[in-house]
Design an enzyme around this catalytic site. Structure first.
Site, short mmCIF file in Angstrom:
data_model
loop_
_atom_site.label_atom_id
_atom_site.label_comp_id
_atom_site.label_asym_id
_atom_site.label_seq_id
_atom_site.Cartn_x
_atom_site.Cartn_y
_atom_site.Cartn_z
N THR A 22 0.72 -1.07 -0.14
CA THR A 22 0.07 -0.17 -0.28
C THR A 22 0.85 0.99 0.48
O THR A 22 1.69 1.68 0.05
CB THR A 22 -1.24 -0.17 1.25
N ASP A 23 0.30 2.34 -0.45
CA ASP A 23 1.21 3.64 -0.39
C ASP A 23 0.84 4.20 0.67
O ASP A 23 -0.19 4.15 2.07
CB ASP A 23 0.50 4.50 -1.56
N LEU A 24 0.46 5.67 1.34
CA LEU A 24 0.44 6.39 2.67
C LEU A 24 -1.16 6.73 2.60
O LEU A 24 -1.74 6.66 4.17
CB LEU A 24 1.45 8.18 2.47
N GLY A 26 -2.97 4.00 2.24
CA GLY A 26 -4.05 3.15 2.49
C GLY A 26 -4.42 2.51 1.42
O GLY A 26 -4.60 1.36 1.62
N ILE A 27 -4.17 2.72 0.02
CA ILE A 27 -4.72 1.37 -0.96
C ILE A 27 -3.32 1.23 -1.29
O ILE A 27 -1.86 1.32 -1.65
CB ILE A 27 -5.39 2.23 -1.77
#
Length: 138
Positions: A22-24, A26-27
């Site tokens: 995930t990225d920052l 949250g996806i």
């Protein structure tokens, strides 16, 4: 061609989304969908008795040369994704594979992937009969 328009059954794998995917926000980071789809293509080959290590020993490599991808909805940490791969067409050296990433039957991502059989020098070579047999007759 949408994957649902093919007459062949999709080979599917399950992929759990981990924090590292995930990225920052949250996806799932967009590039990780490519990894999920690569795993599904590899498992499709494996399910049909095609060993990529053995192909490499014969100086044959399946190389992705094009991908048309559409991101429709995000996946999030802990989601259990279904990743599909369906070989849909081939020529002597090239194959097209339709792929989808699903969450509970809902499409998150779709792709049309073109692979080319190449030798170690980067030159196209004919697809081995066992690999070509995965694709419907053209």
């Amino acid at each position: 061609m949408p994957i649902t328009d093919t007459c062949l059954p999709a080979h599917t794998i399950q992929v759990r989304v981990y924090y590292e995917d995930t990225d920052l926000a949250g996806i799932v980071y967009h590039a990780n969908y490519l990894k999920f789809m690569e795993r599904a293509r590899t498992e499709t080959l494996r399910a049909h008795g095609i060993d990529q290590t053995r192909l490499a020993e014969e100086d044959i490599f399946l190389t992705v040369t094009a991908m048309d991808i559409a991101f429709k909805s995000p996946a999030r940490i802990d989601d259990l994704l279904t990743v599909e791969a369906v070989p849909i067409s081939t020529t002597g050296v090239r194959g097209t594979i339709a792929q989808r990433v699903l969450l509970d039957g809902r499409e998150l991502c779709t792709a049309m992937v073109t692979v080319v059989c190449m030798n170690g020098k980067g030159r196209p070579v004919r697809m081995p009969p066992t690999t070509r047999a995965l694709f419907p007759a053209s």
